[in-house]
Design a protein around this motif. Structure first.
Motif, PDB file in Angstrom:
ATOM      1  N   LEU A 245       5.732 -11.619  30.813  1.00 57.07           N
ATOM      2  CA  LEU A 245       5.108 -10.301  30.611  1.00 57.07           C
ATOM      3  C   LEU A 245       3.657 -10.285  31.086  1.00 57.07           C
ATOM      4  O   LEU A 245       2.988  -9.245  30.981  1.00 57.07           O
ATOM      5  N   HIS A 246       3.179 -11.446  31.551  1.00 56.20           N
ATOM      6  CA  HIS A 246       1.796 -11.592  32.019  1.00 56.20           C
ATOM      7  C   HIS A 246       0.801 -11.263  30.911  1.00 56.20           C
ATOM      8  O   HIS A 246      -0.214 -10.584  31.137  1.00 56.20           O
ATOM      9  N   VAL A 247       1.116 -11.749  29.719  1.00 52.57           N
ATOM     10  CA  VAL A 247       0.228 -11.601  28.568  1.00 52.57           C
ATOM     11  C   VAL A 247      -0.358 -12.976  28.271  1.00 52.57           C
ATOM     12  O   VAL A 247       0.357 -13.867  27.803  1.00 52.57           O
ATOM     13  N   PRO A 248      -1.648 -13.197  28.559  1.00 55.95           N
ATOM     14  CA  PRO A 248      -2.236 -14.537  28.421  1.00 55.95           C
ATOM     15  C   PRO A 248      -2.499 -14.911  26.949  1.00 55.95           C
ATOM     16  O   PRO A 248      -3.347 -14.322  26.282  1.00 55.95           O
ATOM     17  N   LEU A 249      -1.753 -15.895  26.471  1.00 58.42           N
ATOM     18  CA  LEU A 249      -1.980 -16.440  25.139  1.00 58.42           C
ATOM     19  C   LEU A 249      -1.811 -17.953  25.218  1.00 58.42           C
ATOM     20  O   LEU A 249      -0.864 -18.453  25.827  1.00 58.42           O
ATOM     21  N   GLY A 250      -2.732 -18.687  24.596  1.00 58.11           N
ATOM     22  CA  GLY A 250      -2.690 -20.135  24.645  1.00 58.11           C
ATOM     23  C   GLY A 250      -1.529 -20.711  23.855  1.00 58.11           C
ATOM     24  O   GLY A 250      -1.009 -20.080  22.920  1.00 58.11           O
ATOM     25  N   LEU A 251      -1.112 -21.927  24.233  1.00 57.85           N
ATOM     26  CA  LEU A 251       0.014 -22.574  23.576  1.00 57.85           C
ATOM     27  C   LEU A 251      -0.275 -22.837  22.105  1.00 57.85           C
ATOM     28  O   LEU A 251       0.611 -22.707  21.253  1.00 57.85           O
ATOM     29  N   ALA A 252      -1.520 -23.224  21.782  1.00 52.74           N
ATOM     30  CA  ALA A 252      -1.875 -23.491  20.387  1.00 52.74           C
ATOM     31  C   ALA A 252      -1.788 -22.218  19.540  1.00 52.74           C
ATOM     32  O   ALA A 252      -1.334 -22.248  18.388  1.00 52.74           O
ATOM     33  N   VAL A 253      -2.210 -21.094  20.117  1.00 50.89           N
ATOM     34  CA  VAL A 253      -2.124 -19.816  19.401  1.00 50.89           C
ATOM     35  C   VAL A 253      -0.659 -19.440  19.175  1.00 50.89           C
ATOM     36  O   VAL A 253      -0.275 -18.980  18.086  1.00 50.89           O
ATOM     37  N   LEU A 254       0.167 -19.675  20.183  1.00 50.94           N
ATOM     38  CA  LEU A 254       1.587 -19.358  20.057  1.00 50.94           C
ATOM     39  C   LEU A 254       2.273 -20.284  19.053  1.00 50.94           C
ATOM     40  O   LEU A 254       3.232 -19.876  18.387  1.00 50.94           O
ATOM     41  N   PHE A 255       1.800 -21.521  18.942  1.00 56.17           N
ATOM     42  CA  PHE A 255       2.341 -22.413  17.921  1.00 56.17           C
ATOM     43  C   PHE A 255       2.056 -21.852  16.529  1.00 56.17           C
ATOM     44  O   PHE A 255       2.916 -21.907  15.636  1.00 56.17           O
ATOM     45  N   THR A 256       0.854 -21.317  16.343  1.00 57.42           N
ATOM     46  CA  THR A 256       0.527 -20.675  15.072  1.00 57.42           C
ATOM     47  C   THR A 256       1.432 -19.472  14.829  1.00 57.42           C
ATOM     48  O   THR A 256       1.907 -19.248  13.709  1.00 57.42           O
ATOM     49  N   ALA A 257       1.697 -18.700  15.896  1.00 53.24           N
ATOM     50  CA  ALA A 257       2.602 -17.552  15.759  1.00 53.24           C
ATOM     51  C   ALA A 257       4.003 -18.006  15.373  1.00 53.24           C
ATOM     52  O   ALA A 257       4.667 -17.376  14.543  1.00 53.24           O
ATOM     53  N   LEU A 258       4.466 -19.113  15.964  1.00 55.95           N
ATOM     54  CA  LEU A 258       5.785 -19.642  15.612  1.00 55.95           C
ATOM     55  C   LEU A 258       5.816 -20.046  14.146  1.00 55.95           C
ATOM     56  O   LEU A 258       6.819 -19.835  13.449  1.00 55.95           O
ATOM     57  N   ALA A 259       4.706 -20.619  13.661  1.00 59.29           N
ATOM     58  CA  ALA A 259       4.641 -21.006  12.248  1.00 59.29           C
ATOM     59  C   ALA A 259       4.706 -19.783  11.340  1.00 59.29           C
ATOM     60  O   ALA A 259       5.385 -19.807  10.307  1.00 59.29           O
ATOM     61  N   VAL A 260       4.017 -18.720  11.711  1.00 57.19           N
ATOM     62  CA  VAL A 260       4.070 -17.486  10.918  1.00 57.19           C
ATOM     63  C   VAL A 260       5.492 -16.921  10.932  1.00 57.19           C
ATOM     64  O   VAL A 260       6.013 -16.472   9.902  1.00 57.19           O
ATOM     65  N   GLU A 261       6.130 -16.959  12.099  1.00 54.49           N
ATOM     66  CA  GLU A 261       7.515 -16.477  12.206  1.00 54.49           C
ATOM     67  C   GLU A 261       8.449 -17.293  11.316  1.00 54.49           C
ATOM     68  O   GLU A 261       9.300 -16.753  10.623  1.00 54.49           O
ATOM     69  N   ARG A 262       8.271 -18.627  11.322  1.00 57.94           N
ATOM     70  CA  ARG A 262       9.066 -19.494  10.443  1.00 57.94           C
ATOM     71  C   ARG A 262       8.817 -19.163   8.977  1.00 57.94           C
ATOM     72  O   ARG A 262       9.741 -19.161   8.156  1.00 57.94           O
ATOM     73  N   LEU A 263       7.565 -18.891   8.643  1.00 63.06           N
ATOM     74  CA  LEU A 263       7.200 -18.558   7.265  1.00 63.06           C
ATOM     75  C   LEU A 263       7.906 -17.290   6.802  1.00 63.06           C
ATOM     76  O   LEU A 263       8.471 -17.228   5.711  1.00 63.06           O
ATOM     77  N   LEU A 264       7.910 -16.277   7.665  1.00 67.56           N
ATOM     78  CA  LEU A 264       8.483 -14.985   7.292  1.00 67.56           C
ATOM     79  C   LEU A 264      10.008 -15.018   7.205  1.00 67.56           C
ATOM     80  O   LEU A 264      10.607 -14.184   6.521  1.00 67.56           O
ATOM     81  N   THR A 265      10.649 -15.966   7.902  1.00 60.62           N
ATOM     82  CA  THR A 265      12.108 -16.057   7.830  1.00 60.62           C
ATOM     83  C   THR A 265      12.588 -16.830   6.609  1.00 60.62           C
ATOM     84  O   THR A 265      13.805 -16.885   6.361  1.00 60.62           O
ATOM     85  N   LEU A 266      11.674 -17.430   5.850  1.00 62.08           N
ATOM     86  CA  LEU A 266      12.079 -18.201   4.677  1.00 62.08           C
ATOM     87  C   LEU A 266      12.678 -17.317   3.581  1.00 62.08           C
ATOM     88  O   LEU A 266      13.568 -17.733   2.848  1.00 62.08           O
ATOM     89  N   VAL A 267      12.170 -16.102   3.465  1.00 56.97           N
ATOM     90  CA  VAL A 267      12.689 -15.167   2.465  1.00 56.97           C
ATOM     91  C   VAL A 267      13.148 -13.909   3.196  1.00 56.97           C
ATOM     92  O   VAL A 267      12.343 -13.027   3.494  1.00 56.97           O
ATOM     93  N   PRO A 268      14.438 -13.821   3.548  1.00 63.82           N
ATOM     94  CA  PRO A 268      14.923 -12.683   4.340  1.00 63.82           C
ATOM     95  C   PRO A 268      15.000 -11.397   3.522  1.00 63.82           C
ATOM     96  O   PRO A 268      15.991 -11.129   2.855  1.00 63.82           O
ATOM     97  N   ILE A 269      13.952 -10.597   3.569  1.00 61.45           N
ATOM     98  CA  ILE A 269      13.930  -9.321   2.846  1.00 61.45           C
ATOM     99  C   ILE A 269      14.933  -8.359   3.471  1.00 61.45           C
ATOM    100  O   ILE A 269      15.606  -7.597   2.779  1.00 61.45           O
ATOM    101  N   THR A 270      15.017  -8.373   4.792  1.00 67.93           N
ATOM    102  CA  THR A 270      16.002  -7.588   5.528  1.00 67.93           C
ATOM    103  C   THR A 270      16.931  -8.571   6.248  1.00 67.93           C
ATOM    104  O   THR A 270      16.634  -9.766   6.315  1.00 67.93           O
ATOM    105  N   PRO A 271      18.069  -8.113   6.790  1.00 66.81           N
ATOM    106  CA  PRO A 271      18.959  -9.041   7.510  1.00 66.81           C
ATOM    107  C   PRO A 271      18.220  -9.759   8.636  1.00 66.81           C
ATOM    108  O   PRO A 271      17.674  -9.121   9.541  1.00 66.81           O
ATOM    109  N   GLY A 272      18.190 -11.105   8.566  1.00 73.02           N
ATOM    110  CA  GLY A 272      17.472 -11.870   9.566  1.00 73.02           C
ATOM    111  C   GLY A 272      15.978 -11.627   9.548  1.00 73.02           C
ATOM    112  O   GLY A 272      15.278 -11.981  10.498  1.00 73.02           O
ATOM    113  N   SER A 273      15.466 -11.048   8.468  1.00 74.37           N
ATOM    114  CA  SER A 273      14.043 -10.686   8.348  1.00 74.37           C
ATOM    115  C   SER A 273      13.602  -9.749   9.470  1.00 74.37           C
ATOM    116  O   SER A 273      12.428  -9.729   9.848  1.00 74.37           O
ATOM    117  N   ALA A 274      14.533  -8.960  10.014  1.00 75.29           N
ATOM    118  CA  ALA A 274      14.211  -8.034  11.098  1.00 75.29           C
ATOM    119  C   ALA A 274      13.166  -7.028  10.655  1.00 75.29           C
ATOM    120  O   ALA A 274      13.222  -6.488   9.553  1.00 75.29           O
TER     121      ALA A 274
END
Length: 335
Positions: A245-274
């Motif tokens: 998408l040509h959106v510049p984001l560093g790998l370390a920042v994206l790792f943090t985003a992956l961690a937040v995504e993992r955190l939010l999927t721990l308690v699925p409030i909606t199906p698949g935490s969608a």
């Protein structure tokens, strides 16, 4: 259960499904506004994706699922990686559609493994090991990301709301304590038996403990390798989603985003935490300096593979499995 009770149960499930779908839809529709953008801006970014890029993303997504099948196969001796992949996708397809669909997906997987000739005990050990590994891997990613906060100044990405997820690591610690000491398993089982009559957990928990330890001792190499490869490919997929998408984001920042995504999927409030995952992770990336429209577009593309694609692919695999079962049933009767 009489007809009236069945009808009432069906009506409750239908109402829950409708409400869940409405909440999920509202959250997804609200996504651009939540991060300070509009759907027009997000759509303009998504138009940058080419067919070749989609093929590349699909290959990485499939590679991640295949890596995770090593974990599943090691958790149930005798299970092939192909069948492990079938369990993963069919279970996810159900969980991503139905409210609290994880339980329904587990019941479906139980039916499938029983048809393949595995015992109840084998499935119990499989379920215990895979659940523990999945939760532990998510907590591991979160722990590493939190360790990087002094470098990335990423504390704002998690926010105070992460305290709501405190019961999850506590439950994991209790599980590890049970694995370390059989007396703890017996004590917890005895106390749970007082709450749930005739559950026989004082007898079953120690047995599950021994089964789980045996599976982890004999299969820790493919389990560890498969899980690390899976997480690495998930991070690669997330990085590629923003690259195409040509959106510049560093790998370390994206790792943090992956961690937040993992955190939010721990308690699925909606199906698949969608909806919850998209808004929460996009807000975290914006807090780390990402462009709102680009962040929302990248997360939608990533979740299009890790959440949305699992539904039709898993549904097709379930249909194929069901068809094969129907064909084999008459043959078994004839034999």
């Amino acid at each position: 259960m009489n007809e009236q009770e069945r009808r009432a149960g069906w009506q409750r499930r239908l109402l829950t499904s409708v409400l869940s779908a409405l909440v999920t839809g509202a959250l997804v529709v609200f996504l651009p506004r939540a991060v300070g953008s509009t759907w027009r801006e997000v759509g303009n970014v998504l138009e940058r994706v080419s067919v070749g890029s989609l093929v590349l993303l699909a290959v990485v997504w499939i590679a991640g699922l295949w890596a995770h099948s090593f974990v599943l196969a090691a958790s149930m001796p005798g299970l092939t990686k192909r069948r492990g992949l079938t369990l993963s996708l069919t279970g996810s397809a159900v969980a991503n559609v139905l409210p609290l669909g994880g339980a329904v997906g587990t019941a479906l997987n139980f039916t499938m493994v029983r048809r393949w000739g595995f015992t109840r005990r084998a499935f119990g050990g499989f379920l215990a090991v895979t659940t523990l590994l999945n939760v532990a891997s998510k907590l591991g990613v979160i722990a590493v990301a939190l360790g990087l906060t002094p470098i990335l100044h990423s504390a704002a990405a998690f926010g105070r709301g992460s305290l709501l997820f405190l019961p999850v690591p506590v439950a994991v610690l209790v599980g590890v304590w049970m694995l370390a000491d059989e007396r703890v398993a017996q004590t917890i089982g005895r106390r749970l038996d007082r709450v749930f009559r005739r559950s026989r957990l004082e007898e079953r928990l120690p047995r599950f403990r021994r089964t789980t330890l045996y599976l982890m001792r004999t299969g820790w190499r493919p389990m560890t390798g498969g899980m690390v490869a899976y997480l690495a490919l998930q991070l690669t997929l997330l990085w590629l989603c923003f690259q195409v998408l040509h959106v510049p984001l560093g790998l370390a920042v994206l790792f943090t985003a992956l961690a937040v995504e993992r955190l939010l999927t721990l308690v699925p409030i909606t199906p698949g935490s969608a909806g919850v995952v998209e808004i929460g992770t996009s807000a975290a990336l914006v807090a780390l300096g990402g462009d709102p429209a680009g962040v929302a577009a990248g997360l939608l593309l990533f979740r299009g593979f890790t959440f949305l694609m699992e539904i039709p692919v898993g549904g097709v695999m379930l249909a194929i499995w069901t068809s094969l079962q129907r064909r084999s049933a008459p043959q078994a009767v004839a034999a």
